[in-house]
Scaffold this motif. Sequence first.
Motif, PDB file in Angstrom:
ATOM      1  N   ASP A  55      33.651  50.076  40.644  1.00 19.81           N
ATOM      2  CA  ASP A  55      34.086  48.971  41.496  1.00 19.81           C
ATOM      3  C   ASP A  55      33.110  47.816  41.324  1.00 19.81           C
ATOM      4  O   ASP A  55      31.894  47.997  41.410  1.00 19.81           O
ATOM      5  CB  ASP A  55      34.113  49.405  42.965  1.00 19.81           C
ATOM      6  CG  ASP A  55      35.226  50.412  43.241  1.00 19.81           C
ATOM      7  OD1 ASP A  55      36.198  50.425  42.469  1.00 19.81           O
ATOM      8  OD2 ASP A  55      35.102  51.164  44.220  1.00 19.81           O
TER       9      ASP A  55
ATOM     10  N   ASN B 130      42.014  49.590  35.715  1.00 18.02           N
ATOM     11  CA  ASN B 130      41.345  50.797  35.258  1.00 18.02           C
ATOM     12  C   ASN B 130      41.439  50.880  33.745  1.00 18.02           C
ATOM     13  O   ASN B 130      42.458  51.247  33.190  1.00 18.02           O
ATOM     14  CB  ASN B 130      41.987  52.040  35.887  1.00 18.02           C
ATOM     15  CG  ASN B 130      41.128  53.272  35.662  1.00 18.02           C
ATOM     16  OD1 ASN B 130      40.292  53.308  34.772  1.00 18.02           O
ATOM     17  ND2 ASN B 130      41.336  54.269  36.502  1.00 18.02           N
TER      18      ASN B 130
ATOM     19  N   THR C 285      38.236  47.071  39.226  1.00 15.36           N
ATOM     20  CA  THR C 285      37.608  48.323  38.817  1.00 15.36           C
ATOM     21  C   THR C 285      37.526  48.307  37.300  1.00 15.36           C
ATOM     22  O   THR C 285      38.543  48.227  36.616  1.00 15.36           O
ATOM     23  CB  THR C 285      38.412  49.547  39.284  1.00 15.36           C
ATOM     24  OG1 THR C 285      38.500  49.521  40.700  1.00 15.36           O
ATOM     25  CG2 THR C 285      37.743  50.833  38.843  1.00 15.36           C
TER      26      THR C 285
ATOM     27  N   ALA D  66      42.928  46.389  41.133  1.00 15.90           N
ATOM     28  CA  ALA D  66      42.246  47.317  40.229  1.00 15.90           C
ATOM     29  C   ALA D  66      42.703  47.127  38.801  1.00 15.90           C
ATOM     30  O   ALA D  66      43.866  46.863  38.538  1.00 15.90           O
ATOM     31  CB  ALA D  66      42.504  48.761  40.656  1.00 15.90           C
TER      32      ALA D  66
END
Length: 425
Positions: free
Chosen positions: A35, A5, A30, A3
Amino acid sequence: MTAMNEQSAPEFRFSRMESLLRGHRLRRLTVDGVDAVFVRDPVLVRRILVSDSKNYGKGELFRKARNLSRVGMLSEDEAMHRHYRRLAHPFLRSAKVDEYVPTMREIVRDVVCAWRSGEVVDVQAEMCRITCTISVSTLIPGLAPGTTAALSERLSALAWEMIRKPLYGRPAARAARPGASRRLSHARKEFRDLLASCIADLPNRPEGTGGYLAALLTDRDDEGKPLLTPEQVCEEAVMTMTAATVTTASVMSWALYVLSRNPVAEERLLKDLMRSGSSAQEHDAPGYTLRFLMEILRLYPPVWISCRKALADVTLGDHALPAGTNVVFSSYLLHRDPECYTDPHRFDPDRWISLNPGRVDASYIPFGIGSKGCVGEMFAWQELQVILDGVTREWKLATEPGNQIRTAPETTLHPRRLLMVPQPR
């Protein structure tokens, strides 16, 4: 899933993305809470945009651009999208664009002749003024001069707010709160209201005037019924004209900045422009002016990130992606891929003497490629060359001492703040 973010970051970080994607053709990430599969391979990106384009629709990140229009070229309906591309094409094809050149030159001259030697110029704001006046004057001909000026001024204000609109991370979340984007909302309403009055007046004007706006208003189905309401015509025109101006203004801002930092490039460009023999259309044998602009667009593509969504189960490379998968790719990263470009972060217009981009992959896509590529590409090439010619023949620009220029990846990839001082040639 790995991920990343970006909501915790002040802006989209290219160095972070390069690090995460290094050695990966595809990687699950992400991005701003979405996603997605991020694609770094230019061959696979071309497959998404060209050979397998029917299997991909507009992705979740794309929807953030849909605050301007939900009809016409931004419609979810692919048939409607294609129809309105065809409707716009007569006003943007090469032969028609050639007719716009005298108007473009006059507009550039009027703006830059108002600059004063030694007085600071906000280059991005001025590029918005130029591109917006060109857009209004060429796509909506026949208006009264005062109406053209007022529309251009309001479009310029809207374009300037759109350029700086954050799309990712915490700034985007704050901007999405009710009432947060008051200046953008006000600018859009001001332009839209005046445009709506022009649309209402079109039936009273002589036949043959109105250009692109009239074509939208008179578009009919097989039974002779209007395909768009006046409200939808207004929305479509706002979207088209804003998209056309924010991208070109950002590219020209970078072009003038890079020119100010590179005296050798400046000298070669001036010599090429003086010869007036190069054309922004001759991609097989580009002159220095075109190579310069191609390199600006490589390093600073205005549409720097894109997203598609798989409409069915697809196979991309060795990866099986289920329907609904968001697929993200960045022209900024593709354009700086060391496997495609030697010393990719270096400004080198002469690399385009031997390179022939986009034939087999998506290593160079400043205007996109395939059926979703920019319908106004020929217009943009000509406009960029005319503006560059008009500014550089008149002025030598320099940044203010101590003014550090930062890259701002927002609605477009633009300089965070670009103040320059003109000196006459």
